[in-house]
Design a protein around this motif. Structure first.
Motif, PDB file in Angstrom:
ATOM      1  N   UNK A   5       0.833  -1.195   0.000  1.00  0.00           N
ATOM      2  CA  UNK A   5       0.000   0.000   0.000  1.00  0.00           C
ATOM      3  C   UNK A   5       0.870   1.248   0.000  1.00  0.00           C
ATOM      4  N   UNK A   6       1.962   1.236   0.755  1.00  0.00           N
ATOM      5  CA  UNK A   6       2.878   2.384   0.800  1.00  0.00           C
ATOM      6  C   UNK A   6       3.535   2.576  -0.567  1.00  0.00           C
ATOM      7  N   UNK A   7       3.915   1.491  -1.210  1.00  0.00           N
ATOM      8  CA  UNK A   7       4.533   1.568  -2.535  1.00  0.00           C
ATOM      9  C   UNK A   7       3.554   2.169  -3.542  1.00  0.00           C
ATOM     10  N   UNK A   8       2.290   1.764  -3.447  1.00  0.00           N
ATOM     11  CA  UNK A   8       1.281   2.301  -4.367  1.00  0.00           C
ATOM     12  C   UNK A   8       1.081   3.792  -4.118  1.00  0.00           C
ATOM     13  N   UNK A   9       1.057   4.217  -2.877  1.00  0.00           N
ATOM     14  CA  UNK A   9       0.907   5.639  -2.552  1.00  0.00           C
ATOM     15  C   UNK A   9       2.100   6.446  -3.048  1.00  0.00           C
ATOM     16  N   UNK A  10       3.309   5.915  -2.921  1.00  0.00           N
ATOM     17  CA  UNK A  10       4.501   6.620  -3.378  1.00  0.00           C
ATOM     18  C   UNK A  10       4.514   6.743  -4.903  1.00  0.00           C
ATOM     19  N   UNK A  11       4.092   5.688  -5.574  1.00  0.00           N
ATOM     20  CA  UNK A  11       4.041   5.728  -7.044  1.00  0.00           C
ATOM     21  C   UNK A  11       2.983   6.743  -7.494  1.00  0.00           C
ATOM     22  N   UNK A  12       1.829   6.744  -6.830  1.00  0.00           N
ATOM     23  CA  UNK A  12       0.765   7.693  -7.155  1.00  0.00           C
ATOM     24  C   UNK A  12       1.195   9.127  -6.907  1.00  0.00           C
ATOM     25  N   UNK A  13       1.896   9.375  -5.807  1.00  0.00           N
ATOM     26  CA  UNK A  13       2.363  10.727  -5.492  1.00  0.00           C
ATOM     27  C   UNK A  13       3.422  11.162  -6.494  1.00  0.00           C
ATOM     28  N   UNK A  14       4.266  10.245  -6.911  1.00  0.00           N
ATOM     29  CA  UNK A  14       5.295  10.570  -7.900  1.00  0.00           C
ATOM     30  C   UNK A  14       4.671  10.899  -9.252  1.00  0.00           C
ATOM     31  N   UNK A  15       3.622  10.200  -9.605  1.00  0.00           N
ATOM     32  CA  UNK A  15       2.942  10.474 -10.870  1.00  0.00           C
ATOM     33  C   UNK A  15       2.210  11.807 -10.845  1.00  0.00           C
ATOM     34  N   UNK A  16       1.687  12.195  -9.704  1.00  0.00           N
ATOM     35  CA  UNK A  16       0.949  13.454  -9.589  1.00  0.00           C
ATOM     36  C   UNK A  16       1.882  14.657  -9.694  1.00  0.00           C
ATOM     37  N   UNK A  17       3.138  14.486  -9.307  1.00  0.00           N
ATOM     38  CA  UNK A  17       4.081  15.610  -9.367  1.00  0.00           C
ATOM     39  C   UNK A  17       4.866  15.630 -10.670  1.00  0.00           C
ATOM     40  N   UNK A  18       4.465  14.811 -11.633  1.00  0.00           N
ATOM     41  CA  UNK A  18       5.164  14.741 -12.917  1.00  0.00           C
ATOM     42  C   UNK A  18       4.971  16.032 -13.709  1.00  0.00           C
ATOM     43  N   UNK A  19       5.762  16.181 -14.795  1.00  0.00           N
ATOM     44  CA  UNK A  19       5.707  17.383 -15.615  1.00  0.00           C
ATOM     45  C   UNK A  19       4.394  17.511 -16.371  1.00  0.00           C
ATOM     46  N   UNK A  20       4.098  18.728 -16.760  1.00  0.00           N
ATOM     47  CA  UNK A  20       2.878  19.027 -17.504  1.00  0.00           C
ATOM     48  C   UNK A  20       3.276  19.456 -18.912  1.00  0.00           C
ATOM     49  N   UNK A  21       2.585  18.954 -19.896  1.00  0.00           N
ATOM     50  CA  UNK A  21       2.885  19.281 -21.279  1.00  0.00           C
ATOM     51  C   UNK A  21       1.790  20.212 -21.797  1.00  0.00           C
ATOM     52  N   UNK A  22       2.195  21.364 -22.336  1.00  0.00           N
ATOM     53  CA  UNK A  22       1.223  22.285 -22.919  1.00  0.00           C
ATOM     54  C   UNK A  22       1.518  22.427 -24.411  1.00  0.00           C
ATOM     55  N   UNK A  23       0.467  22.575 -25.183  1.00  0.00           N
ATOM     56  CA  UNK A  23       0.594  22.742 -26.624  1.00  0.00           C
ATOM     57  C   UNK A  23      -0.112  24.036 -26.996  1.00  0.00           C
ATOM     58  N   UNK A  24       0.630  24.946 -27.626  1.00  0.00           N
ATOM     59  CA  UNK A  24       0.065  26.223 -28.036  1.00  0.00           C
ATOM     60  C   UNK A  24       0.054  26.305 -29.552  1.00  0.00           C
ATOM     61  N   UNK A  25      -0.960  26.963 -30.086  1.00  0.00           N
ATOM     62  CA  UNK A  25      -1.042  27.170 -31.528  1.00  0.00           C
ATOM     63  C   UNK A  25      -0.016  28.220 -31.932  1.00  0.00           C
ATOM     64  N   UNK A  26       0.583  28.104 -33.121  1.00  0.00           N
ATOM     65  CA  UNK A  26       1.564  29.090 -33.566  1.00  0.00           C
ATOM     66  C   UNK A  26       0.896  30.425 -33.885  1.00  0.00           C
ATOM     67  N   UNK A  27       1.676  31.507 -33.793  1.00  0.00           N
ATOM     68  CA  UNK A  27       1.163  32.846 -34.090  1.00  0.00           C
ATOM     69  C   UNK A  27       0.908  33.022 -35.583  1.00  0.00           C
ATOM     70  N   UNK A  28       1.765  32.458 -36.409  1.00  0.00           N
ATOM     71  CA  UNK A  28       1.655  32.586 -37.858  1.00  0.00           C
ATOM     72  C   UNK A  28       1.059  31.302 -38.432  1.00  0.00           C
TER      73      UNK A  28
END
Length: 60
Positions: free
Chosen positions: A4-27
């Motif tokens: 259970x502790x391992x699952x909580x640590x894996x879940x917490x690690x996944x929640x703090x992962x990077x966020x990917x954003x995609x923006x449309x180009x100006x031109x």
């Protein structure tokens, strides 16, 4: 308990992962296509048809 502790640590690690954003180009996106098309027409005439055309140039 350890599982259970391992699952909580894996879940917490996944929640703090990077966020990917995609923006449309100006031109707008430009696509340049440089295409060259060549066509070659080859014709062969029967000897009799060739002489008929040469004898009567106004036929066509």
């Amino acid at each position: 308990m350890k599982g259970a502790i391992a699952i909580l640590l894996i879940g917490a690690g996944g929640a703090t992962g990077g966020c990917v954003t995609v923006n449309a180009p100006d031109k707008p996106i430009e696509i340049n296509l440089n295409v060259k098309i060549d066509q070659e027409v080859v014709y062969r005439l029967d000897g009799e048809a060739k002489s008929l055309i040469q004898d009567n140039p106004g036929i066509f």
